[in-house]
Structure formats: C-alpha cells, structure tokens
Design a protein around this motif. Structure first.
Motif, PDB file in Angstrom:
ATOM      1  N   ILE A   1      61.502 -23.696  82.935  1.00  0.00           N
ATOM      2  CA  ILE A   1      62.439 -24.810  82.964  1.00  0.00           C
ATOM      3  C   ILE A   1      63.699 -24.383  82.225  1.00  0.00           C
ATOM      4  N   PHE A   2      64.832 -24.624  82.831  1.00  0.00           N
ATOM      5  CA  PHE A   2      66.124 -24.217  82.286  1.00  0.00           C
ATOM      6  C   PHE A   2      66.947 -25.476  82.039  1.00  0.00           C
ATOM      7  N   ILE A   3      67.227 -25.777  80.754  1.00  0.00           N
ATOM      8  CA  ILE A   3      67.977 -26.984  80.409  1.00  0.00           C
ATOM      9  C   ILE A   3      69.342 -26.574  79.877  1.00  0.00           C
ATOM     10  N   ALA A   4      70.391 -26.962  80.600  1.00  0.00           N
ATOM     11  CA  ALA A   4      71.764 -26.650  80.195  1.00  0.00           C
ATOM     12  C   ALA A   4      72.255 -27.750  79.255  1.00  0.00           C
ATOM     13  N   VAL A   5      72.765 -27.349  78.079  1.00  0.00           N
ATOM     14  CA  VAL A   5      73.192 -28.324  77.073  1.00  0.00           C
ATOM     15  C   VAL A   5      74.563 -27.979  76.514  1.00  0.00           C
ATOM     16  N   ASP A   6      75.154 -28.985  75.885  1.00  0.00           N
ATOM     17  CA  ASP A   6      76.326 -28.819  75.037  1.00  0.00           C
ATOM     18  C   ASP A   6      76.146 -29.796  73.878  1.00  0.00           C
ATOM     19  N   ALA A   7      77.208 -30.163  73.212  1.00  0.00           N
ATOM     20  CA  ALA A   7      77.073 -31.048  72.046  1.00  0.00           C
ATOM     21  C   ALA A   7      77.090 -32.528  72.422  1.00  0.00           C
ATOM     22  N   SER A   8      77.049 -32.848  73.692  1.00  0.00           N
ATOM     23  CA  SER A   8      77.227 -34.229  74.140  1.00  0.00           C
ATOM     24  C   SER A   8      75.926 -35.028  74.193  1.00  0.00           C
ATOM     25  N   GLU A   9      76.100 -36.344  74.238  1.00  0.00           N
ATOM     26  CA  GLU A   9      74.963 -37.252  74.420  1.00  0.00           C
ATOM     27  C   GLU A   9      74.343 -37.063  75.806  1.00  0.00           C
ATOM     28  N   HIS A  10      75.120 -36.582  76.769  1.00  0.00           N
ATOM     29  CA  HIS A  10      74.610 -36.365  78.123  1.00  0.00           C
ATOM     30  C   HIS A  10      73.537 -35.269  78.123  1.00  0.00           C
ATOM     31  N   SER A  11      73.751 -34.263  77.297  1.00  0.00           N
ATOM     32  CA  SER A  11      72.749 -33.198  77.166  1.00  0.00           C
ATOM     33  C   SER A  11      71.485 -33.708  76.489  1.00  0.00           C
ATOM     34  N   GLU A  12      71.658 -34.519  75.464  1.00  0.00           N
ATOM     35  CA  GLU A  12      70.497 -35.109  74.790  1.00  0.00           C
ATOM     36  C   GLU A  12      69.689 -35.947  75.775  1.00  0.00           C
ATOM     37  N   ARG A  13      70.382 -36.709  76.602  1.00  0.00           N
ATOM     38  CA  ARG A  13      69.711 -37.559  77.585  1.00  0.00           C
ATOM     39  C   ARG A  13      68.937 -36.698  78.594  1.00  0.00           C
ATOM     40  N   ALA A  14      69.524 -35.574  79.014  1.00  0.00           N
ATOM     41  CA  ALA A  14      68.835 -34.683  79.943  1.00  0.00           C
ATOM     42  C   ALA A  14      67.584 -34.088  79.297  1.00  0.00           C
ATOM     43  N   PHE A  15      67.689 -33.651  78.044  1.00  0.00           N
ATOM     44  CA  PHE A  15      66.538 -33.107  77.335  1.00  0.00           C
ATOM     45  C   PHE A  15      65.445 -34.170  77.204  1.00  0.00           C
ATOM     46  N   ASP A  16      65.842 -35.379  76.803  1.00  0.00           N
ATOM     47  CA  ASP A  16      64.878 -36.477  76.651  1.00  0.00           C
ATOM     48  C   ASP A  16      64.208 -36.821  77.981  1.00  0.00           C
TER      49      ASP A  16
END
Length: 161
Positions: free
Chosen positions: A11-26
């Motif tokens: 599984i590959f999760i693309a993130v940055d410092a945003s709440e959108h990334s946190e939401r994707a991880f969650d």
C-alpha cells in the motif's frame, strides 16, 4: 475481490502536511487496512530555489539560504515523525511500515514513479476538492496521479461542509 483483500499487499500512501493527507491515512486504517499489508508513506517536497533576475542569479546571503534549507528540513522531519508515529501506533494492524521522500516540484509525477518503484498494489491519497476553475489554473496532484498511474487508486475526498 475478497481474496485480494486477504493477500499481502503493498500500500502506497502519498502525504504532505495537510489535513487531506491525514484523512487519507485515516481512511486507509479504518476501511482498507489488513494485517498483511506493507505500507509505504511517501512525500515529495519542493526543493528550495535561489532567486534570479533573468539569467543571472541574485546574490543571496548564506545565512538566509541556510535558514530556508533548515526550514525545509524541519518541515520534512515533522511529516516524517508524524507518520512514523502513526504507523507505530498501528503496528498490530499492518505487517510493515516505511517512510520515504524525494525533493521535487513535480509531485504527481513523483508519486506515480515512486508507486511504480515500490510495486504498489494500491495508491491512497487525499484530495483538496478544488473547483473546476482552480484545478484548471493550479492543477491537481490527485488528477495527475489518477490519469497517469497504471494501478488502482483511492482518492479520499474532502469532508462535506
């Protein structure tokens, strides 16, 4: 599909410092996570650039340049520490977790390339939910990945207002 969910997956999760990334991880943790998964958390950060006037670089004080580089390093460290801690919290839910990053201004392209290199079975990422006009002028990383990746993608939309 049920067998796919039970097999070990990359599984590959693309993130940055945003709440959108946190939401994707969650979303991945609450809806898709499986104990056999290997999770790669990936971020791309734009490299610092020296200001220029035409073809000639502008003299830029070394201490200011060092401060810019240190600020980028701190930002990357904050993202890395945050998601490594989140992976550690979920260590009983996934087989392995990794964090990786690159320095590039071409976020969408880097996500697609890194997911290919990781042989990802699934890309998970958030979306800012830009309107049509903003997407036209600003571009959309999730749109780029959706149209260029040759693997399954989950794009987690923004929360409804």
């Amino acid at each position: 599909f049920a067998n796919y969910c039970m097999m070990p997956r990359n599984i590959f999760i693309a993130v940055d410092a945003s709440e959108h990334s946190e939401r994707a991880f969650d979303f991945y943790i609450s809806q898709l996570c499986h104990a056999e998964d290997t999770v790669t958390i990936f971020t791309a950060m734009e490299p610092p650039y020296l200001p220029t006037l035409g073809a000639m670089p502008v003299a830029f004080p070394n201490d200011q340049w060092q401060a810019i580089i240190e600020n980028r390093r701190e930002s990357l460290d904050n993202i890395k520490n945050k998601y490594q801690a989140r992976l550690h919290e979920k260590k009983d839910m996934i087989a392995k977790g990794f964090f990786t990053s690159v320095s590039s201004a071409s976020y969408g392209h880097e996500i697609v390339e890194a997911a290919n290199e990781a042989n990802a079975d699934l890309i998970v990422m958030g979306s800012r939910g830009l309107g049509k006009m903003a997407r036209t002028f600003l571009g959309s990383v999730s749109s780029y990945v959706l149209h260029h990746a040759k693997r399954p993608i989950v794009i987690v939309p923004p929360k409804s207002e």
